[in-house]
Motif scaffolding. Structure first.
Motif, PDB file in Angstrom:
ATOM      1  N   TYR A  88       5.424 -29.009   2.942  1.00 45.04           N
ATOM      2  CA  TYR A  88       5.057 -28.064   1.898  1.00 45.04           C
ATOM      3  C   TYR A  88       3.562 -27.767   1.929  1.00 45.04           C
ATOM      4  N   VAL A  89       2.760 -28.775   2.235  1.00 41.97           N
ATOM      5  CA  VAL A  89       1.308 -28.577   2.321  1.00 41.97           C
ATOM      6  C   VAL A  89       0.969 -27.665   3.494  1.00 41.97           C
ATOM      7  N   VAL A  90       1.641 -27.884   4.627  1.00 44.57           N
ATOM      8  CA  VAL A  90       1.417 -27.035   5.801  1.00 44.57           C
ATOM      9  C   VAL A  90       1.777 -25.585   5.484  1.00 44.57           C
ATOM     10  N   ALA A  91       2.914 -25.365   4.856  1.00 43.21           N
ATOM     11  CA  ALA A  91       3.334 -24.005   4.498  1.00 43.21           C
ATOM     12  C   ALA A  91       2.376 -23.389   3.484  1.00 43.21           C
ATOM     13  N   PHE A  92       1.872 -24.205   2.563  1.00 49.80           N
ATOM     14  CA  PHE A  92       0.936 -23.716   1.548  1.00 49.80           C
ATOM     15  C   PHE A  92      -0.361 -23.235   2.191  1.00 49.80           C
ATOM     16  N   PHE A  93      -0.920 -24.040   3.083  1.00 43.31           N
ATOM     17  CA  PHE A  93      -2.143 -23.647   3.781  1.00 43.31           C
ATOM     18  C   PHE A  93      -1.896 -22.442   4.686  1.00 43.31           C
ATOM     19  N   ASN A  94      -0.746 -22.416   5.343  1.00 39.11           N
ATOM     20  CA  ASN A  94      -0.441 -21.308   6.248  1.00 39.11           C
ATOM     21  C   ASN A  94      -0.302 -19.984   5.500  1.00 39.11           C
ATOM     22  N   ASP A  95       0.207 -20.015   4.278  1.00 35.10           N
ATOM     23  CA  ASP A  95       0.423 -18.792   3.512  1.00 35.10           C
ATOM     24  C   ASP A  95      -0.853 -18.266   2.870  1.00 35.10           C
ATOM     25  N   TYR A  96      -1.781 -19.148   2.515  1.00 37.74           N
ATOM     26  CA  TYR A  96      -2.911 -18.715   1.686  1.00 37.74           C
ATOM     27  C   TYR A  96      -4.286 -18.940   2.323  1.00 37.74           C
ATOM     28  N   VAL A  97      -4.329 -19.525   3.501  1.00 37.60           N
ATOM     29  CA  VAL A  97      -5.620 -19.705   4.173  1.00 37.60           C
ATOM     30  C   VAL A  97      -5.752 -18.780   5.374  1.00 37.60           C
ATOM     31  N   ALA A  98      -4.659 -18.496   6.049  1.00 36.86           N
ATOM     32  CA  ALA A  98      -4.719 -17.724   7.300  1.00 36.86           C
ATOM     33  C   ALA A  98      -4.184 -16.311   7.154  1.00 36.86           C
ATOM     34  N   TYR A 125       8.169 -20.813  -2.671  1.00 38.23           N
ATOM     35  CA  TYR A 125       8.238 -21.671  -1.504  1.00 38.23           C
ATOM     36  C   TYR A 125       9.670 -22.140  -1.319  1.00 38.23           C
ATOM     37  N   THR A 126       9.976 -22.584  -0.118  1.00 37.36           N
ATOM     38  CA  THR A 126      11.328 -23.050   0.205  1.00 37.36           C
ATOM     39  C   THR A 126      11.401 -24.555   0.019  1.00 37.36           C
ATOM     40  N   ALA A 127      12.226 -24.993  -0.908  1.00 37.59           N
ATOM     41  CA  ALA A 127      12.429 -26.416  -1.169  1.00 37.59           C
ATOM     42  C   ALA A 127      13.780 -26.840  -0.597  1.00 37.59           C
ATOM     43  N   TYR A 128      13.872 -28.112  -0.274  1.00 38.29           N
ATOM     44  CA  TYR A 128      15.108 -28.664   0.285  1.00 38.29           C
ATOM     45  C   TYR A 128      15.709 -29.615  -0.749  1.00 38.29           C
ATOM     46  N   ASN A 144      19.181 -31.564  -1.666  1.00 40.03           N
ATOM     47  CA  ASN A 144      20.486 -32.005  -1.154  1.00 40.03           C
ATOM     48  C   ASN A 144      20.810 -31.309   0.167  1.00 40.03           C
ATOM     49  N   TYR A 145      19.803 -31.252   1.051  1.00 42.81           N
ATOM     50  CA  TYR A 145      19.936 -30.679   2.395  1.00 42.81           C
ATOM     51  C   TYR A 145      20.218 -29.175   2.369  1.00 42.81           C
ATOM     52  N   ALA A 146      19.903 -28.525   1.272  1.00 39.93           N
ATOM     53  CA  ALA A 146      20.087 -27.082   1.163  1.00 39.93           C
ATOM     54  C   ALA A 146      18.747 -26.440   0.798  1.00 39.93           C
ATOM     55  N   GLU A 147      18.502 -25.231   1.340  1.00 38.39           N
ATOM     56  CA  GLU A 147      17.259 -24.519   1.074  1.00 38.39           C
ATOM     57  C   GLU A 147      17.358 -23.775  -0.262  1.00 38.39           C
ATOM     58  N   VAL A 148      16.330 -23.972  -1.099  1.00 34.80           N
ATOM     59  CA  VAL A 148      16.291 -23.342  -2.414  1.00 34.80           C
ATOM     60  C   VAL A 148      14.913 -22.715  -2.594  1.00 34.80           C
ATOM     61  N   GLU A 149      14.879 -21.423  -2.996  1.00 29.45           N
ATOM     62  CA  GLU A 149      13.625 -20.742  -3.260  1.00 29.45           C
ATOM     63  C   GLU A 149      13.144 -21.089  -4.668  1.00 29.45           C
ATOM     64  N   LYS A 150      11.939 -21.637  -4.746  1.00 24.52           N
ATOM     65  CA  LYS A 150      11.368 -22.009  -6.031  1.00 24.52           C
ATOM     66  C   LYS A 150      10.008 -21.351  -6.204  1.00 24.52           C
ATOM     67  N   GLU A 151       9.660 -21.068  -7.458  1.00 27.59           N
ATOM     68  CA  GLU A 151       8.373 -20.461  -7.752  1.00 27.59           C
ATOM     69  C   GLU A 151       7.305 -21.546  -7.868  1.00 27.59           C
ATOM     70  N   TYR A 152       6.127 -21.243  -7.337  1.00 29.88           N
ATOM     71  CA  TYR A 152       5.030 -22.194  -7.430  1.00 29.88           C
ATOM     72  C   TYR A 152       4.653 -22.421  -8.890  1.00 29.88           C
ATOM     73  N   PRO A 153       4.368 -23.654  -9.278  1.00 26.28           N
ATOM     74  CA  PRO A 153       3.887 -23.899 -10.645  1.00 26.28           C
ATOM     75  C   PRO A 153       2.499 -23.305 -10.854  1.00 26.28           C
ATOM     76  N   PRO A 154       2.054 -23.151 -12.102  1.00 20.50           N
ATOM     77  CA  PRO A 154       0.743 -22.524 -12.356  1.00 20.50           C
ATOM     78  C   PRO A 154      -0.414 -23.222 -11.668  1.00 20.50           C
ATOM     79  N   TRP A 155      -0.409 -24.563 -11.612  1.00 22.51           N
ATOM     80  CA  TRP A 155      -1.521 -25.254 -10.972  1.00 22.51           C
ATOM     81  C   TRP A 155      -1.562 -24.960  -9.474  1.00 22.51           C
ATOM     82  N   ALA A 156      -0.399 -24.784  -8.845  1.00 20.27           N
ATOM     83  CA  ALA A 156      -0.363 -24.467  -7.414  1.00 20.27           C
ATOM     84  C   ALA A 156      -0.842 -23.038  -7.172  1.00 20.27           C
ATOM     85  N   GLN A 157      -0.499 -22.110  -8.058  1.00 28.25           N
ATOM     86  CA  GLN A 157      -0.996 -20.739  -7.927  1.00 28.25           C
ATOM     87  C   GLN A 157      -2.512 -20.688  -8.096  1.00 28.25           C
ATOM     88  N   PHE A 158      -3.038 -21.502  -9.026  1.00 29.93           N
ATOM     89  CA  PHE A 158      -4.490 -21.576  -9.204  1.00 29.93           C
ATOM     90  C   PHE A 158      -5.153 -22.147  -7.949  1.00 29.93           C
TER      91      PHE A 158
END
Length: 252
Positions: A89-99, A169-172, A174-188
């Motif tokens: 999740y950290v890798v995806a977070f940096f990849n989406d908002y740093v590069a 972001y894509t969360a896993y 029970n071995y299934a992919e679920v789209e979840k919204e970033y919490p406010p602190w993560a958006q900040f």
């Protein structure tokens, strides 16, 4: 279901290599290739960061050995978060908002400065002196107008997309992919990551502003479409664009 990202390299290719005889040989060669590819990319990236930092205070007064050790240590500590249980999740977070947005803005500034501040004619003369070939009208048009315009459209389009659609972001679960919204602190935190890179452009432009920079910037935009002639080795023109460029160079 694994189509991109770490899962493609470490799951899909891993399972495919396990079916090839002899699988240990191909697996070893494949992961050695990934290791050398990562090291090669990191050397270039690290050297770019070190060279840029070595030109500014206080890093210009630090021995290179300590400078390299400091940057590598900080990068290592940040990278530790990417090899934890939630490191993907950290890798995806940096990849989406740093590069993405910062890279677009920096590329636009580089293209604009070379084409309009330094001057596209000067740049073409430099290329001709080095290679004997002068870029055609297609390349000059792209460098001066098309490329900056496309980057601006993508930049503002990405900002509008982020404002209209909440970042997810894509969360896993029970071995299934679920789209979840970033919490406010993560958006900040994402906004801070984007601004940390973008803010460096106007910050250093202000810190290294030349004397009488307001009048020079006004003259530069006033004569934006004025053609200038200059070749390496000749005396430079006293145009507003070059005065601004020379003042910035002297300040650095």
């Amino acid at each position: 279901d694994v189509g991109q990202g770490p899962g493609l390299a470490f799951i899909a290719f891993g399972e495919g290599l396990a079916l090839l005889p002899p699988s240990p040989l191909w697996s070893t060669l494949f992961f050695l290739m990934l290791l050398t590819l990562g090291l090669g990319s990191m050397f270039g990236t690290l050297e770019s960061v070190l060279t840029s930092m070595a030109d500014v205070w206080p890093f210009k007064n630090i021995r290179r050995e300590f400078h390299v050790a400091l940057v590598c240590t900080v990068s290592f500590l940040i990278g530790l978060s990417m090899v934890t249980q939630g490191g993907e999740y950290v890798v995806a977070f940096f990849n989406d908002y740093v590069a993405t947005l910062p890279l677009l803005l920096v590329a636009f500034c580089e293209c604009f400065v070379v084409a309009h501040v330094y001057g596209i004619d000067r740049f073409c003369h430099d290329i001709k002196q080095m290679t004997g070939y002068r870029p055609g009208i297609y390349w000059r048009f792209c460098w001066r107008f098309l490329s900056p315009l496309i980057m601006l459209i993508i930049f503002f389009g990405s900002i509008i997309f982020q404002l209209v659609k909440p970042p997810t972001y894509t969360a896993y679960v029970n071995y299934a992919e679920v789209e979840k919204e970033y919490p406010p602190w993560a958006q900040f935190l994402a906004a801070l990551l984007v601004l940390a890179s973008i803010s460096m452009v106007p910050l250093f432009a202000y810190l290294r502003r030349p004397p009488r920079w307001r009048s020079q910037v006004y003259s530069f935009f006033k004569n934006f479409f004025k053609k200038e002639s200059w070749t390496p080795g000749q005396e430079m023109e006293t145009s507003a664009a070059h005065q601004l460029y020379r003042s910035l160079s002297d300040e650095s």
